[in-house]
Structures are given as structure tokens and as C-alpha cells.
Write a protein that holds these residues in place. Structure first.
Motif, PDB file in Angstrom:
ATOM      1  N   HIS A  30      23.581  -7.285  86.839  1.00 62.86           N
ATOM      2  CA  HIS A  30      22.737  -7.909  87.852  1.00 62.86           C
ATOM      3  C   HIS A  30      22.338  -6.890  88.915  1.00 62.86           C
ATOM      4  O   HIS A  30      21.170  -6.827  89.342  1.00 62.86           O
ATOM      5  CB  HIS A  30      23.471  -9.084  88.500  1.00 62.86           C
ATOM      6  CG  HIS A  30      22.715  -9.716  89.613  1.00 62.86           C
ATOM      7  ND1 HIS A  30      22.962  -9.433  90.946  1.00 62.86           N
ATOM      8  CD2 HIS A  30      21.697 -10.619  89.603  1.00 62.86           C
ATOM      9  CE1 HIS A  30      22.136 -10.134  91.705  1.00 62.86           C
ATOM     10  NE2 HIS A  30      21.359 -10.868  90.924  1.00 62.86           N
ATOM     11  N   ARG A  80      13.931 -10.861  94.289  1.00 61.92           N
ATOM     12  CA  ARG A  80      13.193 -11.455  95.402  1.00 61.92           C
ATOM     13  C   ARG A  80      11.974 -10.594  95.695  1.00 61.92           C
ATOM     14  O   ARG A  80      12.086  -9.383  95.792  1.00 61.92           O
ATOM     15  CB  ARG A  80      14.074 -11.554  96.648  1.00 61.92           C
ATOM     16  CG  ARG A  80      15.149 -12.616  96.574  1.00 61.92           C
ATOM     17  CD  ARG A  80      15.927 -12.692  97.882  1.00 61.92           C
ATOM     18  NE  ARG A  80      16.783 -13.873  97.922  1.00 61.92           N
ATOM     19  CZ  ARG A  80      18.027 -13.907  97.478  1.00 61.92           C
ATOM     20  NH1 ARG A  80      18.549 -12.794  96.949  1.00 61.92           N
ATOM     21  NH2 ARG A  80      18.737 -15.015  97.537  1.00 61.92           N
ATOM     22  N   GLU A  90      11.748 -16.263  97.383  1.00 61.79           N
ATOM     23  CA  GLU A  90      12.801 -16.551  96.422  1.00 61.79           C
ATOM     24  C   GLU A  90      12.423 -16.028  95.039  1.00 61.79           C
ATOM     25  O   GLU A  90      11.225 -15.885  94.728  1.00 61.79           O
ATOM     26  CB  GLU A  90      13.041 -18.067  96.350  1.00 61.79           C
ATOM     27  CG  GLU A  90      13.842 -18.628  97.513  1.00 61.79           C
ATOM     28  CD  GLU A  90      15.242 -18.061  97.559  1.00 61.79           C
ATOM     29  OE1 GLU A  90      15.610 -17.513  98.622  1.00 61.79           O
ATOM     30  OE2 GLU A  90      15.943 -18.142  96.541  1.00 61.79           O
ATOM     31  N   PRO A  94      15.364 -19.026  90.801  1.00 64.41           N
ATOM     32  CA  PRO A  94      16.434 -18.865  91.792  1.00 64.41           C
ATOM     33  C   PRO A  94      17.801 -19.342  91.309  1.00 64.41           C
ATOM     34  O   PRO A  94      18.821 -18.721  91.610  1.00 64.41           O
ATOM     35  CB  PRO A  94      15.935 -19.687  92.980  1.00 64.41           C
ATOM     36  CG  PRO A  94      14.956 -20.661  92.397  1.00 64.41           C
ATOM     37  CD  PRO A  94      14.317 -19.959  91.265  1.00 64.41           C
ATOM     38  N   VAL A  95      17.862 -20.461  90.574  1.00 60.26           N
ATOM     39  CA  VAL A  95      19.141 -20.966  90.087  1.00 60.26           C
ATOM     40  C   VAL A  95      19.743 -19.987  89.083  1.00 60.26           C
ATOM     41  O   VAL A  95      20.947 -19.711  89.097  1.00 60.26           O
ATOM     42  CB  VAL A  95      18.969 -22.363  89.450  1.00 60.26           C
ATOM     43  CG1 VAL A  95      20.311 -22.902  88.970  1.00 60.26           C
ATOM     44  CG2 VAL A  95      18.330 -23.329  90.441  1.00 60.26           C
ATOM     45  N   THR A  96      18.893 -19.454  88.221  1.00 69.30           N
ATOM     46  CA  THR A  96      19.348 -18.470  87.244  1.00 69.30           C
ATOM     47  C   THR A  96      19.862 -17.220  87.944  1.00 69.30           C
ATOM     48  O   THR A  96      20.905 -16.666  87.569  1.00 69.30           O
ATOM     49  CB  THR A  96      18.184 -18.087  86.307  1.00 69.30           C
ATOM     50  OG1 THR A  96      17.630 -19.273  85.737  1.00 69.30           O
ATOM     51  CG2 THR A  96      18.661 -17.169  85.199  1.00 69.30           C
ATOM     52  N   ALA A  97      19.146 -16.780  88.979  1.00 70.67           N
ATOM     53  CA  ALA A  97      19.556 -15.580  89.714  1.00 70.67           C
ATOM     54  C   ALA A  97      20.944 -15.750  90.316  1.00 70.67           C
ATOM     55  O   ALA A  97      21.776 -14.834  90.277  1.00 70.67           O
ATOM     56  CB  ALA A  97      18.539 -15.266  90.815  1.00 70.67           C
ATOM     57  N   GLY A  98      21.227 -16.941  90.866  1.00 76.75           N
ATOM     58  CA  GLY A  98      22.538 -17.186  91.437  1.00 76.75           C
ATOM     59  C   GLY A  98      23.639 -17.145  90.398  1.00 76.75           C
ATOM     60  O   GLY A  98      24.714 -16.573  90.633  1.00 76.75           O
ATOM     61  N   ALA A  99      23.375 -17.716  89.230  1.00 78.57           N
ATOM     62  CA  ALA A  99      24.379 -17.720  88.163  1.00 78.57           C
ATOM     63  C   ALA A  99      24.621 -16.319  87.622  1.00 78.57           C
ATOM     64  O   ALA A  99      25.760 -15.953  87.298  1.00 78.57           O
ATOM     65  CB  ALA A  99      23.931 -18.660  87.045  1.00 78.57           C
ATOM     66  N   ALA A 101      24.280 -13.486  89.305  1.00 79.54           N
ATOM     67  CA  ALA A 101      25.014 -12.732  90.328  1.00 79.54           C
ATOM     68  C   ALA A 101      26.509 -13.024  90.262  1.00 79.54           C
ATOM     69  O   ALA A 101      27.337 -12.163  90.595  1.00 79.54           O
ATOM     70  CB  ALA A 101      24.470 -13.060  91.710  1.00 79.54           C
ATOM     71  N   GLU A 102      26.868 -14.228  89.816  1.00 77.06           N
ATOM     72  CA  GLU A 102      28.281 -14.591  89.675  1.00 77.06           C
ATOM     73  C   GLU A 102      28.906 -14.014  88.411  1.00 77.06           C
ATOM     74  O   GLU A 102      30.124 -14.052  88.253  1.00 77.06           O
ATOM     75  CB  GLU A 102      28.429 -16.117  89.616  1.00 77.06           C
ATOM     76  CG  GLU A 102      27.943 -16.862  90.851  1.00 77.06           C
ATOM     77  CD  GLU A 102      27.918 -18.362  90.621  1.00 77.06           C
ATOM     78  OE1 GLU A 102      27.276 -19.067  91.418  1.00 77.06           O
ATOM     79  OE2 GLU A 102      28.514 -18.828  89.617  1.00 77.06           O
ATOM     80  N   GLN A 126      17.757 -26.333  87.022  1.00 78.30           N
ATOM     81  CA  GLN A 126      19.161 -26.628  87.318  1.00 78.30           C
ATOM     82  C   GLN A 126      19.909 -27.125  86.077  1.00 78.30           C
ATOM     83  O   GLN A 126      20.957 -26.557  85.707  1.00 78.30           O
ATOM     84  CB  GLN A 126      19.259 -27.648  88.452  1.00 78.30           C
ATOM     85  CG  GLN A 126      20.689 -27.962  88.886  1.00 78.30           C
ATOM     86  CD  GLN A 126      21.350 -26.787  89.590  1.00 78.30           C
ATOM     87  OE1 GLN A 126      20.751 -26.140  90.434  1.00 78.30           O
ATOM     88  NE2 GLN A 126      22.594 -26.504  89.210  1.00 78.30           N
TER      89      GLN A 126
END
Length: 406
Positions: A30, A80, A90, A94-99, A101-102, A126
Motif C-alpha cells: 500500500h 487521494r 477522497e 475509499p472503502v477499498t483504500a482503507g482495507a 492500508a490495514e 462497502q
């Protein structure tokens, strides 16, 4: 510090360690995609003379271009964007990006989610990502298709279009720097055109320097069409316009050409940048008209003055096709390139020329690759970022071997 003995771990501990390593790798990937997105944002390709960031990554980290393009595409949907006013937008997903990053999703997951979201509304991201957290990428694609079907199953069936009469039509329209062409041909004409395009559109063979041909079929056929235009310009019998063979005239000030600034004016009064003029000036069928300080004509390079048939025959005998390392394009697909640019006083001679296909001709003009003759053999020096030693490379595709002395 010594490496742990994994044989002492239980199966559960070993598997848990593997899962932890994968999460760390995904988090690192990432971060790498953020860097790739930044390369794209700051225009690194133009700075280094490459067509795009994927081409840079192919040479920099020795990825196949298909792999490089996947990384760039994934980076684009996760990054971004920054507006000209400095506002931060954003990511596209955005939801995919958060997952990601984790460390919950892999690169293949990103591609799968991006693919299915093309047919789904934004609010569907989502549930798609939640599904992706628990399943492999192929299952995500199946889930997305099923979800899209349920959303769109009530849509009306598309109406069949009426068949138009078999006549030939061609429309051409300039849009920015590109000529957009639309054509519809009858069966006989279409078959003839297809027969001309097919051999030119074959994938380039894989090479150690560039890997397999990364172009899509549409890109290969587009380049083949461009090659067909060049073949027509080099033909012995060209159609005439105003009683003279078809040519393209470029007009610009000599000092601008030397300094690679400003632009040249085409026959149709459109403008092209000076950097492109250098490459076009090598081609048959193109007449560069260079103006002095008072706009008087100081030199008109005719076709015979660019590269005569006799010089081209000698180049074909020596280079046997595109001379760039690993390329096997035959002579009929190649331009004669001035090693020392014509605008810098380079002579139009065998000792100052090399055969290059369209792809590598453009690369030589726009990047830090250099070419010179070493012991009468075309040798190519890579950019320092690719090879700090800048060791000359030669083409072995047309011969059994080249031996290049130091």
C-alpha cells in the motif's frame, strides 16, 4: 541475530506467522502504491522522457509491462487526488483504500473490486469490500457479477439497430493533439484493410530489456495503422496532391529547433512541439523547412536529402531491421534516425544513421537512452537510473552474435 527455527513452531503458530507476514507485505505494498501514485501526479514520465509511469517501472524494477500497468492502475484507485487549489479529494474507492492500508486486501483484490465496481453504484463498495475481506479475488468477481445482475435485471433489453447499407464511410476530426478517425467499410474493402493490418499488429517478441509486448490489441492495431501510413509515405508510387507526391511540411525557426523550444507549423496550420520535430525530420515523406532570423528559407531538406534510397539500402544491409536491443522489427517497419541530430549539424550519411522502429525511434528522441556507432555497430547506452555503469547494449535479434570490444 539468528533466524528462528520454524521447525520448532506448531502448525498453528507457523500458519499464523505466514498470515502476519502477508499482512505486513500488503501494508508495505500500500505504501509503495502511494509512491507510484505520487510519481504519476508529479509527471515523472515526462521528466524522464517515457510515455508513462508503467514504462519507467518496467525498466526500473524489471517488471513485465502488464504487471507495471496493474500496479499503476491499482495506485490510481487508492490514491487521494489533489486539486489545483490544494484541496485533497477522497480516493476513487475509499472503502477499498482503507482495507488495503490495514493489510486486509491484496493487489489482486484491488483489481477485482475495481472491476466489479464499474457496473455497480458507489454505495455497493462497502458490501463488496466486506465480502473481499473474507474471500479470494475470483470469488469477489463472482459476487460482483451476481450483485450487478440483481440490480440491473429489471432493465429493458437493448433494441437491435438497423443494418446500414454496405457503403464505405470515413470521418476525421481533430480533438486536441489527436486525429479521431471513424470508418465503416464494405466486406471486400474491410477484408483488404484487415489483411494489411494483421501482420503489422503482431505482438513484439519478448526481450530481456523490455519483456513481452504489453500493448493491448487496440494499441497494437493503432500502431499498425500508423506503420501503414509510414509504409505508404515510403512507397515508390505515392498518390499526388497538386501534381506533387504527398508530403508533410514542418516550418519553424532554426534557433528554436536547436534549442528544442517553441513549435513547428504543419501544412494545416496546426502546431507541434519542437521535440517532436526532431523525430519527424528523420522520416521519408516529411520536408522540414527551417527559417533563419528574418524568416527567409535557409535550408529545405528534400526526401533525397533526408535519407536517399542508396543510404537506406546500406542501412538495411548493416542493421537488418530495428537496431534497438531485442527488437526484431524488419526494415520496412523502420525509419532512418540521425544519430547526431540533423538540427545539430548531423550529416545525412550511413555513419550517422541507424534504423529504428516507430516505438524505439520515439523512445530515443524522448528519453535519456543514447545511440552511437562502436566499431561500425549501433550500440545503445541506457539511462544512468537504469544502469549506473551505462554499459552499451546491442541487438542480437537479427544476427547470431555481436561482439563489442571495450
Amino acid at each position: 541475530m539468528s533466524e528462528p527455527d520454524f521447525r520448532l513452531l506448531s502448525t498453528d503458530e507457523l500458519l499464523s506467522a505466514v498470515v502476519g507476514d502477508v499482512v505486513e507485505i500488503r501494508v508495505l505494498e500500500h505504501a509503495m502504491m502511494q509512491k507510484i501514485a505520487e510519481l504519476e501526479r508529479r509527471g515523472a514520465a515526462a521528466d524522464l522522457g517515457y510515455k508513462n509511469v508503467s514504462q519507467i517501472l518496467r525498466h526500473a524494477v524489471r517488471w513485465d509491462l502488464k504487471t507495471a500497468r496493474q500496479w499503476v492502475a491499482r495506485a490510481e484507485v487508492l490514491a487521494r487526488a489533489i486539486t489545483p487549489t490544494g484541496s485533497v479529494l477522497e480516493p476513487e474507492l475509499p472503502v477499498t483504500a482503507g482495507a488495503v492500508a490495514e493489510g486486509a486486501l491484496s493487489g489482486e483484490h484491488i483489481s477485482a473490486v475495481a472491476e466489479v465496481m464499474k457496473d455497480l453504484p458507489p454505495e455497493a463498495e462497502q458490501p463488496v469490500v466486506e465480502f473481499a475481506r473474507e474471500h479470494e479475488p475470483s470469488a469477489v468477481r463472482s459476487f460482483g457479477k451476481e450483485l450487478a445482475y440483481r440490480l440491473h435485471q429489471q432493465d429493458p433489453e437493448p433494441h437491435e439497430t438497423e443494418q446500414e447499407p454496405p457503403v464505405n464511410r470515413l470521418r476525421m476530426q481533430w480533438k486536441g493533439d489527436q486525429l479521431e478517425i471513424w470508418a465503416k467499410l464494405d466486406k471486400v474493402t474491410g477484408a483488404k484493410f484487415e489483411a494489411m493490418i494483421d501482420p503489422l499488429a503482431k505482438p513484439r517478441p519478448a526481450t530481456p530489456e523490455e519483456g513481452p509486448d504489453p500493448r493491448s490489441r487496440a494499441e497494437r492495431e493503432g500502431d499498425a495503422f500508423a506503420d501503414l501510413v509510414d509504409l505508404m509515405l515510403r512507397a515508390d508510387r505515392l498518390p499526388e496532391h497538386g501534381g506533387e507526391p504527398v508530403t508533410l511540411t514542418l516550418t519553424m525557426a532554426y534557433q528554436d529547433l536547436v534549442r528544442q523550444i517553441g513549435f513547428a507549423t504543419l501544412d494545416n496550420r496546426d502546431r507541434i512541439p519542437a521535440a517532436l520535430v526532431r523525430r519527424l525530420a528523420c522520416n521519408a515523406g516529411v520536408i522540414p523547412v527551417v527559417l533563419g532570423g528574418r524568416s527567409e528559407q535557409t535550408d529545405i531538406g528534400r526526401k533525397a536529402r533526408t535519407f536517399t534510397a542508396a543510404i537506406r539500402r546500406l542501412l538495411v544491409a548493416r542493421d537488418q531491421g530495428c537496431a534497438f536491443p531485442g527488437c526484431d522489427r524488419p526494415p520496412k517497419h523502420c525509419d532512418a534516425h540521425h544519430i547526431r541530430f540533423w538540427s545539430q549539424g548531423g550529416e545525412t550519411s550511413v555513419d550517422n544513421a541507424v534504423l529504428l522502429c516507430r516505438h524505439h525511434h520515439t523512445l530515443i528522441h524522448q528519453s535519456d537512452w543514447e545511440v552511437k556507432l562502436l566499431h561500425g555497430i549501433p550500440a545503445f547506452i541506457p539511462p544512468s537510473w537504469l544502469d549506473p555503469a551505462r554499459t552499451p547494449r546491442t541487438n542480437t535479434a537479427h544476427r547470431d552474435s555481436w561482439h563489442l570490444a571495450g
